[in-house]
Design an enzyme around this catalytic site. Sequence first.
Site, short mmCIF file in Angstrom:
data_model
loop_
_atom_site.label_atom_id
_atom_site.label_comp_id
_atom_site.label_asym_id
_atom_site.label_seq_id
_atom_site.Cartn_x
_atom_site.Cartn_y
_atom_site.Cartn_z
N PRO A 40 -0.76 -36.65 17.36
CG PRO A 40 1.11 -35.56 16.45
CD PRO A 40 0.68 -36.41 17.63
N GLY A 78 17.64 -35.54 -24.93
CA GLY A 78 19.00 -36.07 -24.96
C GLY A 78 19.35 -36.66 -26.32
CD GLN A 132 14.08 -33.45 -29.41
OE1 GLN A 132 14.23 -32.34 -28.92
NE2 GLN A 132 12.89 -34.01 -29.56
CG ASP A 188 -5.95 -31.24 2.50
OD1 ASP A 188 -5.46 -30.68 3.48
OD2 ASP A 188 -5.29 -31.90 1.67
N GLY A 210 1.88 -43.24 -1.29
CA GLY A 210 2.00 -44.00 -2.53
C GLY A 210 2.80 -45.27 -2.32
CB CYS A 223 13.09 -37.23 -24.74
SG CYS A 223 11.62 -36.63 -25.57
CD GLU A 249 12.57 -41.53 -18.61
OE1 GLU A 249 13.05 -42.16 -19.57
OE2 GLU A 249 12.33 -40.30 -18.65
CG HIS A 275 10.47 -40.00 -21.75
ND1 HIS A 275 11.31 -39.16 -21.04
CD2 HIS A 275 9.86 -39.23 -22.69
CE1 HIS A 275 11.20 -37.94 -21.53
NE2 HIS A 275 10.33 -37.95 -22.52
N1 GLN Z 1 11.52 -30.44 -25.87
C1 GLN Z 1 11.64 -31.60 -26.68
C2 GLN Z 1 10.38 -31.86 -27.48
O1 GLN Z 1 9.33 -31.35 -27.18
C3 GLN Z 1 12.00 -32.81 -25.87
C4 GLN Z 1 10.93 -33.21 -24.90
C5 GLN Z 1 11.43 -34.19 -23.88
O2 GLN Z 1 12.61 -34.34 -23.69
N2 GLN Z 1 10.53 -34.82 -23.20
O3 GLN Z 1 10.39 -32.61 -28.43
#
Ligand code: GLN
Length: 522
Positions: A188, A376, A378, A145, A18, A374, A500, A498
Amino acid sequence: MSRYIFVTGGVVSSLGKGVSAASLGALLQSRGYSVHVRKFDPYLNVDPGTMSPLQHGEVYVTNDGFETDLDLGYYERFLGVHLSRNDSCSGGRIYWEVLNAERRGDYLGATVQMIPHVSNKIKEHISIPTNTDFVICEIGGTVGDIEQKIFLESIRQYANDVGRRNVMFVHLALAPYLEQSGELKTKPTQMSVRRLLENGIQADMLFVRSPRMLTNEERAKIGMFCNLPAKNVITSINVDNIYKIPLVYDEQDVFNIMAQHFGLPEAAGDMSKFKKIEHYLNNDLPTCTIGVVGKYFDVADAYKSLNEALFHAAVQNNVHLKIKKIDAEKFTPEECSDVDGILIPGGFGARGVEGKISAVKYARENNVPFMGICLGMQTAVIEFMRNVVGDENANSTEFAKNCTPVINIMNDCDSENMGGTLRLGAYPCVIKSGTLAEQIYGTTNISERHRHRYEVDIKYKDELEKNGMIISGMSPDGKLPEIVEIPSHKFFIAGQFHPEFQSNPYDGHPMFNAFVSAAKRK
Ligand code: GLN
């Protein structure tokens, strides 16, 4: 018509196909060519969405909500391209489409066969138009493979269909170093190239993964066995950071080898953005320690994009980064005593949630820079409801049935596929002005990617805000909280999305950049 570069790998898996494919793209871009990337994975899962991160690393999400393999993340980060469900294709998906076509009667009674029906379906995916000068296709798996064979057959045919000079085959292999005899072994690599030849594919350039640079004699020897000039045998040397690879290839004239193959003019490229990262890596800088309170640490790649985004933010802030992995299930506040910032990443299931909530409490009470992603976010809301608003019964319905359901299922996405109730892909978010979020993003309209099922229930908004946690980002319809923050805290922000997935090594991502900057100040 786009020119195609097919990247295969042999000898062993995990050689960094990659990264090599992405680096080829970077070299082409640095000479002004436009590039698109596509990944073919021979396995039989229809898509990687249901594959365990414990086996396969993180699930990466594209803008259009497709759950893909983490290699697509490398491509988006390296090359700034936007990939979609057209760019991640598994063997399972190919067979699924062929068998569905067979059931619909599309083949009009013909005997359905690997060649031409499956191979044609693969070629159909390869040739989805991209409007770019080049398309780089990575073929997953290792030469030899069983599952991969039909993909090799299809790219062989494809080269024949569009003309051999419009297609380049690049193969990545391994030259192991035998310590006892002090020798680098080339066999190889030879065997692997021979296996490709058995499938009718002559490699046009080799990347040989090796702990030291190949000598010219070694390159000539490999070339002799593999029908290649020595200069087309490139060392893919082990490096401590993937962003050095484009420079490693550039120094070995890889662009010009491609240019010669395709009949394009040789050219020098602007590699300054990679040199900048190399310079950063070689610099003596202070270290910033980020505590990541999570639970998927046993798998190297489970937090791939997150680790990348933190690294990118460290580059932007001119600090070296230390990620302290804090196991949420065994969380104690002492573990946070030496960190400059606390980050709680996404996650699924109840395991470790109480530890994450304790980590939020620690960050909030001790004014430690905090970022939540996410789950985090919640947990940040649950912690605030419990310990500031004073409702100790607050929880997510993902973890407790009889609770104050501050986190709950709100959306009614259709569940056509397994996992289909997840909110997936890019969604717009409107930022409230005068907030930290606005300061970070420098705008009030953003788009970020999602992968979750549960949401903060908007009906708790007043209670949260009265007590000092504000909702600073919201879905445009005003129903789904997207960002929360605590203005009285030094730096406390969390997003339902997210971020990231949209970070890159050249600019970082606004939220990560600001978080690491706050941690650096601490
Ligand atoms: N489990 C939580 C939800 O489904 C958070 C998901 C997550 O952090 N990607 O909403």
